[in-house]
Design an enzyme around this catalytic site. Sequence first.
Site, PDB file in Angstrom:
ATOM      1  N   ASP A  71      21.505  51.874 101.862  1.00 14.53           N
ATOM      2  CA  ASP A  71      22.136  50.832 101.037  1.00 14.53           C
ATOM      3  C   ASP A  71      23.292  51.316 100.147  1.00 14.53           C
ATOM      4  O   ASP A  71      23.359  50.936  98.966  1.00 14.53           O
ATOM      5  CB  ASP A  71      21.072  50.150 100.162  1.00 14.53           C
ATOM      6  N   ASP A  99      21.317  46.335 103.015  1.00 12.35           N
ATOM      7  CA  ASP A  99      20.634  45.189 102.422  1.00 12.35           C
ATOM      8  C   ASP A  99      21.471  43.956 102.793  1.00 12.35           C
ATOM      9  O   ASP A  99      22.690  43.953 102.596  1.00 12.35           O
ATOM     10  CB  ASP A  99      20.594  45.413 100.904  1.00 12.35           C
ATOM     11  N   HIS A 110      21.184  39.880 102.767  1.00 12.09           N
ATOM     12  CA  HIS A 110      20.451  38.658 102.427  1.00 12.09           C
ATOM     13  C   HIS A 110      21.249  37.387 102.723  1.00 12.09           C
ATOM     14  O   HIS A 110      22.451  37.334 102.449  1.00 12.09           O
ATOM     15  CB  HIS A 110      20.112  38.636 100.936  1.00 12.09           C
ATOM     16  N   HIS A 153      18.452  33.553  98.987  1.00 11.81           N
ATOM     17  CA  HIS A 153      17.298  34.406  99.342  1.00 11.81           C
ATOM     18  C   HIS A 153      16.214  34.329  98.263  1.00 11.81           C
ATOM     19  O   HIS A 153      16.515  34.200  97.075  1.00 11.81           O
ATOM     20  CB  HIS A 153      17.774  35.850  99.513  1.00 11.81           C
ATOM     21  N   HIS A 196      22.776  39.320  95.358  1.00  3.31           N
ATOM     22  CA  HIS A 196      23.433  40.572  95.756  1.00  3.31           C
ATOM     23  C   HIS A 196      23.393  40.692  97.273  1.00  3.31           C
ATOM     24  O   HIS A 196      22.537  40.099  97.937  1.00  3.31           O
ATOM     25  CB  HIS A 196      22.735  41.779  95.111  1.00  3.31           C
ATOM     26  N   LYS A 219      18.246  44.738 106.594  1.00  6.79           N
ATOM     27  CA  LYS A 219      16.936  44.333 106.077  1.00  6.79           C
ATOM     28  C   LYS A 219      17.108  43.287 104.991  1.00  6.79           C
ATOM     29  O   LYS A 219      18.153  43.207 104.348  1.00  6.79           O
ATOM     30  CB  LYS A 219      16.165  45.540 105.568  1.00  6.79           C
ATOM     31  N   CYS A 227      14.658  50.908  97.274  1.00  6.01           N
ATOM     32  CA  CYS A 227      14.746  51.030  98.741  1.00  6.01           C
ATOM     33  C   CYS A 227      14.545  52.456  99.244  1.00  6.01           C
ATOM     34  O   CYS A 227      13.954  52.651 100.309  1.00  6.01           O
ATOM     35  CB  CYS A 227      16.046  50.415  99.237  1.00  6.01           C
TER      36      CYS A 227
HETATM   37  C1  VGL Z   1      17.510  47.220  96.473  1.00  6.14           C
HETATM   38  C2  VGL Z   1      16.741  45.766  94.888  1.00  6.14           C
HETATM   39  C3  VGL Z   1      17.011  44.689  95.713  1.00  6.14           C
HETATM   40  C4  VGL Z   1      17.782  48.640  96.857  1.00  6.14           C
HETATM   41  C5  VGL Z   1      17.783  46.166  97.312  1.00  6.14           C
HETATM   42  O1  VGL Z   1      18.626  48.882  97.750  1.00  6.14           O
HETATM   43  O2  VGL Z   1      17.161  49.547  96.262  1.00  6.14           O
HETATM   44  N1  VGL Z   1      16.976  47.016  95.270  1.00  6.14           N
HETATM   45  N2  VGL Z   1      17.540  44.903  96.916  1.00  6.14           N
HETATM   46 ZN    ZN Z   2      18.163  43.246  98.076  1.00  8.10          ZN
END
Ligand code: VGL
Ligand code: ZN
Length: 213
Positions: free
Chosen positions: A13, A51, A53, A57, A86, A111, A156
């Site tokens: 990410d 990430d 979404h 979401h 995000h 994901k 993550c």
């Molecule tokens: C993440 C919060 C929400 C991450 C992703 O990449 O750690 N944290 N979505």
């Molecule tokens: Zn996320």
Amino acid sequence: MAIAAKSILVIVDVQNDFCPGGALEVPNGDRVVPIVNALSGKFAEHILTQDWHPPGHSSFASTHQGRAAFETITLSYGEQVLWPDHCVQGTPGAAFHAELRTDGASLIVRKGFRAHIDSYSAFYENDQKTPTGFTGYLRSRGFEHLYIAGLATDFCVAFSALDARREGFGVTVIEDACAAIDRQGSLAAAWDNMGLAGVQRAHSRTLLGSHAL
Ligand code: VGL
Ligand code: ZN
């Protein structure tokens, strides 16, 4: 320190929304970029997670009336932290950091793309039941050990590391190639959990001096 045999680098990410100025900025998130770029050349193979979404979401606070970001809510599969919107599919915030080298990656695991379930881990969504298929990829390619870098250490990265251990892989988290959100002790808790699960820690310096296998 030698890089373990049958290893792959997993870059989690490294996206604009997790970097300074992004919607869910991770302090110093962009500092991992040059380190990750240097590391990727040391591994026979590296992959990226993203990430990803849809708008509205279920992990977004804005989706739940009267709820604010960073509160916790109970969804069908259990506790879920609510986040600012995000990494919305196709937006600049969801794009990889402009300086992240992405061309050499063999796979991008997306994901969090289902509206009603979040996915911190590269292996299982937050119900801890729905697989992404990543285990199958790694097994059929013969990988045994994962080195993990990226954002965020306490979400993550940690969830991916813990699931990788559960799936029977060796795991090393490259500490200085990660950065954390760190709210309410989440970073210390993540390191505790990873330690108990047998996740190893390394510094990029020790890996950059070694040869790719
Ligand atoms: C993440 C919060 C929400 C991450 C992703 O990449 O750690 N944290 N979505
Ligand atoms: Zn996320």
